[in-house]
Design a protein around this motif. Structure first.
Motif, PDB file in Angstrom:
ATOM      1  N   ASP A  69      71.708  65.553   4.894  1.00 14.88           N
ATOM      2  CA  ASP A  69      71.913  67.109   5.218  1.00 14.88           C
ATOM      3  C   ASP A  69      72.877  67.046   6.186  1.00 14.88           C
ATOM      4  N   MET A  70      73.504  68.196   6.475  1.00 17.29           N
ATOM      5  CA  MET A  70      74.684  68.510   7.446  1.00 17.29           C
ATOM      6  C   MET A  70      74.438  69.278   8.450  1.00 17.29           C
ATOM      7  N   GLU A  71      75.193  69.087   9.834  1.00 20.79           N
ATOM      8  CA  GLU A  71      75.350  70.109  10.711  1.00 20.79           C
ATOM      9  C   GLU A  71      76.943  70.589  10.823  1.00 20.79           C
ATOM     10  N   ALA A  72      76.870  71.706  11.085  1.00 27.66           N
ATOM     11  CA  ALA A  72      78.468  72.201  11.013  1.00 27.66           C
ATOM     12  C   ALA A  72      78.567  73.040  12.333  1.00 27.66           C
ATOM     13  N   GLU A  73      79.945  73.089  13.042  1.00 26.74           N
ATOM     14  CA  GLU A  73      80.340  73.645  13.811  1.00 26.74           C
ATOM     15  C   GLU A  73      81.382  74.841  13.237  1.00 26.74           C
ATOM     16  N   LEU A  74      81.021  76.150  13.328  1.00 28.32           N
ATOM     17  CA  LEU A  74      81.955  77.078  12.762  1.00 28.32           C
ATOM     18  C   LEU A  74      82.307  78.239  13.771  1.00 28.32           C
ATOM     19  N   THR A  75      83.581  77.780  14.126  1.00 33.09           N
ATOM     20  CA  THR A  75      84.380  78.697  15.269  1.00 33.09           C
ATOM     21  C   THR A  75      85.316  79.675  14.730  1.00 33.09           C
ATOM     22  N   TYR A  76      85.433  80.912  15.548  1.00 33.93           N
ATOM     23  CA  TYR A  76      86.499  81.895  15.310  1.00 33.93           C
ATOM     24  C   TYR A  76      88.067  81.407  15.703  1.00 33.93           C
ATOM     25  N   ALA A  77      89.036  81.774  15.156  1.00 37.67           N
ATOM     26  CA  ALA A  77      90.224  81.537  15.759  1.00 37.67           C
ATOM     27  C   ALA A  77      90.685  82.647  16.566  1.00 37.67           C
ATOM     28  N   ARG A  78      89.763  83.834  16.835  1.00 42.68           N
ATOM     29  CA  ARG A  78      90.382  85.034  17.422  1.00 42.68           C
ATOM     30  C   ARG A  78      88.876  85.382  18.034  1.00 42.68           C
ATOM     31  N   LEU A 138      82.815  72.918   2.355  1.00 41.62           N
ATOM     32  CA  LEU A 138      82.351  73.906   3.193  1.00 41.62           C
ATOM     33  C   LEU A 138      83.414  74.456   4.431  1.00 41.62           C
ATOM     34  N   GLU A 139      83.816  73.544   4.770  1.00 39.26           N
ATOM     35  CA  GLU A 139      84.855  73.976   5.937  1.00 39.26           C
ATOM     36  C   GLU A 139      85.780  74.837   5.472  1.00 39.26           C
ATOM     37  N   LYS A 140      86.271  74.822   4.237  1.00 40.75           N
ATOM     38  CA  LYS A 140      87.319  75.683   3.573  1.00 40.75           C
ATOM     39  C   LYS A 140      86.550  77.277   3.455  1.00 40.75           C
ATOM     40  N   LEU A 141      85.387  77.226   3.000  1.00 40.31           N
ATOM     41  CA  LEU A 141      84.658  78.505   2.662  1.00 40.31           C
ATOM     42  C   LEU A 141      84.476  79.206   3.798  1.00 40.31           C
ATOM     43  N   TRP A 142      84.329  78.628   4.948  1.00 38.88           N
ATOM     44  CA  TRP A 142      84.243  79.438   6.352  1.00 38.88           C
ATOM     45  C   TRP A 142      85.270  80.314   6.329  1.00 38.88           C
ATOM     46  N   GLY A 143      86.451  80.167   6.454  1.00 44.40           N
ATOM     47  CA  GLY A 143      87.507  80.939   6.436  1.00 44.40           C
ATOM     48  C   GLY A 143      87.951  81.856   7.682  1.00 44.40           C
ATOM     49  N   HIS A 144      87.403  81.664   8.864  1.00 43.16           N
ATOM     50  CA  HIS A 144      87.575  82.380   9.955  1.00 43.16           C
ATOM     51  C   HIS A 144      88.091  81.635  11.041  1.00 43.16           C
ATOM     52  N   GLY A 145      88.493  80.387  10.871  1.00 43.88           N
ATOM     53  CA  GLY A 145      89.007  79.896  11.852  1.00 43.88           C
ATOM     54  C   GLY A 145      88.701  78.344  11.656  1.00 43.88           C
ATOM     55  N   TYR A 146      88.234  77.620  12.616  1.00 49.22           N
ATOM     56  CA  TYR A 146      87.929  76.302  12.322  1.00 49.22           C
ATOM     57  C   TYR A 146      86.260  76.003  12.128  1.00 49.22           C
ATOM     58  N   ALA A 147      86.483  74.894  11.534  1.00 43.99           N
ATOM     59  CA  ALA A 147      85.281  74.340  11.165  1.00 43.99           C
ATOM     60  C   ALA A 147      84.959  72.527  11.107  1.00 43.99           C
ATOM     61  N   ASN A 148      84.160  72.100  11.731  1.00 38.96           N
ATOM     62  CA  ASN A 148      83.850  70.709  11.509  1.00 38.96           C
ATOM     63  C   ASN A 148      82.521  70.412  11.175  1.00 38.96           C
ATOM     64  N   SER A 149      82.088  69.381  10.296  1.00 39.13           N
ATOM     65  CA  SER A 149      80.849  69.198   9.939  1.00 39.13           C
ATOM     66  C   SER A 149      80.482  67.771   9.972  1.00 39.13           C
ATOM     67  N   ARG A 150      79.392  67.266   9.866  1.00 44.49           N
ATOM     68  CA  ARG A 150      79.129  65.939   9.800  1.00 44.49           C
ATOM     69  C   ARG A 150      77.550  65.723   9.225  1.00 44.49           C
ATOM     70  N   ARG A 151      77.188  64.795   8.844  1.00 49.11           N
ATOM     71  CA  ARG A 151      76.030  64.239   8.485  1.00 49.11           C
ATOM     72  C   ARG A 151      74.946  64.271   9.577  1.00 49.11           C
ATOM     73  N   LEU A 152      73.898  64.681   9.394  1.00 52.24           N
ATOM     74  CA  LEU A 152      72.691  64.673  10.704  1.00 52.24           C
ATOM     75  C   LEU A 152      72.462  63.048  10.904  1.00 52.24           C
ATOM     76  N   ARG A 153      72.069  62.954  12.043  1.00 54.46           N
ATOM     77  CA  ARG A 153      71.645  61.464  12.375  1.00 54.46           C
ATOM     78  C   ARG A 153      70.681  61.573  13.066  1.00 54.46           C
ATOM     79  N   LEU A 154      69.399  60.788  12.771  1.00 53.88           N
ATOM     80  CA  LEU A 154      68.189  60.523  13.158  1.00 53.88           C
ATOM     81  C   LEU A 154      68.182  59.352  14.160  1.00 53.88           C
ATOM     82  N   ASP A 155      67.455  59.601  15.285  1.00 55.21           N
ATOM     83  CA  ASP A 155      67.221  58.083  15.917  1.00 55.21           C
ATOM     84  C   ASP A 155      65.825  58.486  16.413  1.00 55.21           C
ATOM     85  N   GLU A 156      65.330  57.534  17.515  1.00 50.85           N
ATOM     86  CA  GLU A 156      64.066  57.674  17.769  1.00 50.85           C
ATOM     87  C   GLU A 156      63.398  58.824  18.360  1.00 50.85           C
ATOM     88  N   THR A 157      64.138  59.522  18.677  1.00 56.30           N
ATOM     89  CA  THR A 157      63.560  60.985  19.142  1.00 56.30           C
ATOM     90  C   THR A 157      63.798  61.899  18.069  1.00 56.30           C
TER      91      THR A 157
END
Length: 275
Positions: A69-78, A138-157
């Motif tokens: 699955d994914m996590e994403a940061e969706l940010t406004y340009a204004r 996913l990043e294109k669909l946001w459309g309000h500014g900047y978007a960065n996404s990545r796969r979730l990463r699990l570790d020992e915690t």
């Protein structure tokens, strides 16, 4: 005055996403009357509430999402108001849900929003299950500014760092006091613990607490849950009711990523009157 009534030890165990959490705490017998309230101080209770919120959210994440699955940061340009941001996120999620349904999939998500103190720009942190959209779409669909996404990463915690971020203390103007910052979809599973009374004698729990205080509880913890590795151990002593409160976080070997985790230890005392 110290409470000297009878009590037994209750154990709660959560198994989520291959990880495990164990809590041991006293349950006091009804007969007799306590001679003092068994409650932590205000500051201690605040820390306990934050800790429990982090653990609750981590269980929900681990029970519903994987490294696929994914996590994403969706940010406004204004600059955008909170009301406007919430409406935009609602529209964005409706678009996502429609796309997922068309592909025969069900959308699952958790998100939070924050607003920069200086810039006033709003951004969302979003976790969602893998579906018909790739990261670029996913990043294109946001459309309000900047978007960065990545796969979730699990570790020992598991995803403790992410859960801690999603439940950190609110900043001025971020939310109303007492309200959580994260919003889940209604279709997420809510993990329930296995509850056992009298699973561990008081004497053995005292030994485990002493091991935690000495920062050497790996062996004892891993005897309780064979095949698992200790990641975090906590022992709290209540100065009022003389009870022990023990917490263990355990991870499977496949979560080590090549290196055995070094267990983290926490110990201390709670109890007192709110003033």
């Amino acid at each position: 005055m110290t409470y000297r009534g009878r009590y037994f030890i209750r154990r709660r165990v959560w198994h989520v996403g291959g990880y495990a959490e164990v809590e041991y705490f006293p349950v006091f017998q009804p007969p007799g009357k306590r001679r003092a309230k068994c409650r932590p101080t205000k500051e201690c209770q605040k820390l306990i509430n934050e800790r429990d919120a982090r653990r609750k959210l981590q269980r929900i994440i681990l029970d519903n999402f994987t490294e696929e699955d994914m996590e994403a940061e969706l940010t406004y340009a204004r600059a955008a108001s909170a009301e406007e941001a919430v409406k935009d996120m609602g529209k964005f999620l409706r678009q996502l849900r429609k796309i997922y349904r068309a592909a025969g999939a069900e959308l699952k998500y958790i998100y939070l929003w924050e607003q920069g103190k200086k810039s006033g720009r709003t951004h969302f942190h979003l976790i969602l299950n893998a579906g018909p959209l790739g990261r670029d779409e996913l990043e294109k669909l946001w459309g309000h500014g900047y978007a960065n996404s990545r796969r979730l990463r699990l570790d020992e915690t598991g995803l403790e760092g992410l859960a801690a971020y999603l439940t950190k203390r609110s900043r001025a103007g971020q939310r109303e006091p007492g309200k959580r910052r994260w919003v889940p979809s209604r279709n997420l599973r809510r993990p329930e613990p296995e509850i056992t009374d009298g699973a561990l004698p008081v004497g053995e729990l005292m030994d485990l607490a002493q091991d935690i205080e000495r920062r050497s509880a790996e062996g004892a913890a891993e005897e309780l849950l064979p095949g698992m590795t200790l990641v975090e151990a906590e022992a709290l002593r209540n100065s009022v009711n003389r009870g022990l409160y023990v917490y263990l976080s355990m991870a499977p070997p496949e979560a080590w990523h090549g290196r055995r985790p070094v267990a983290r230890y926490f110990s201390g005392e709670i109890g007192g009157d709110d003033e």
